[in-house]
Design a protein around this motif. Sequence first.
Motif, PDB file in Angstrom:
ATOM      1  N   LEU A   6       0.832  -1.207   0.000  1.00 49.13           N
ATOM      2  CA  LEU A   6       0.000   0.000   0.000  1.00 49.13           C
ATOM      3  C   LEU A   6       0.867   1.259   0.000  1.00 49.13           C
ATOM      4  CD1 LEU A   6      -2.872   1.201   0.170  1.00 49.13           C
ATOM      5  CD2 LEU A   6      -2.608   1.144   2.645  1.00 49.13           C
ATOM      6  N   THR A   9       2.447   1.644  -3.464  1.00 50.16           N
ATOM      7  CA  THR A   9       1.432   2.076  -4.442  1.00 50.16           C
ATOM      8  C   THR A   9       1.102   3.555  -4.263  1.00 50.16           C
ATOM      9  OG1 THR A   9       0.497  -0.152  -4.386  1.00 50.16           O
ATOM     10  CG2 THR A   9      -0.856   1.574  -5.347  1.00 50.16           C
ATOM     11  N   MET A  10       0.920   3.990  -3.026  1.00 48.63           N
ATOM     12  CA  MET A  10       0.617   5.410  -2.771  1.00 48.63           C
ATOM     13  C   MET A  10       1.787   6.298  -3.193  1.00 48.63           C
ATOM     14  SD  MET A  10      -2.425   5.596  -1.761  1.00 48.63           S
ATOM     15  CE  MET A  10      -2.537   7.223  -1.095  1.00 48.63           C
ATOM     16  N   ILE A  13       1.711   6.593  -6.975  1.00 43.58           N
ATOM     17  CA  ILE A  13       0.620   7.484  -7.416  1.00 43.58           C
ATOM     18  C   ILE A  13       1.002   8.946  -7.174  1.00 43.58           C
ATOM     19  CG2 ILE A  13      -1.757   8.191  -6.931  1.00 43.58           C
ATOM     20  CD1 ILE A  13      -2.399   5.224  -6.462  1.00 43.58           C
ATOM     21  N   CYS A  14       1.552   9.230  -6.004  1.00 43.41           N
ATOM     22  CA  CYS A  14       1.964  10.610  -5.694  1.00 43.41           C
ATOM     23  C   CYS A  14       3.064  11.079  -6.633  1.00 43.41           C
ATOM     24  CB  CYS A  14       2.427  10.711  -4.243  1.00 43.41           C
ATOM     25  SG  CYS A  14       1.084  10.563  -3.059  1.00 43.41           S
TER      26      CYS A  14
END
Length: 114
Positions: A6, A9-10, A13-14
């Motif tokens: 997680l 993935t974050m 994305i950022c």
Amino acid sequence: MNRILLIITMAAICATMLLAGCGYREGVTMKDKTAYIQFSGTTKNCVATVDDGVPFALEGSFYTDDQGRRHKRGPVLYEVLPGKHRVRVERDGSLVLDRTLLLGNQMTKEIILP
């Protein structure tokens, strides 16, 4: 393991959003080629002509509302192309002003009428 996935993935994305938002744009901004003529003084019953064009009535800087009160309108600007222009102003049929103006880009010239 889910927590690490997680976080990765974050972070991805950022990073994608950050890089997508940063862009370089190159260009030149230019103002329109226009100049303005402003008439002031006694403009009541005056008709102006620019370069032997269509005559137009001059609006004053004051106007009267429905109750008879006077209000200041502010400067009334007439848009022309930059360059050399011949301006003629007539009041009640007699010639008041006959002048040649040289206007530059984004320039405003005030003409004071007697």
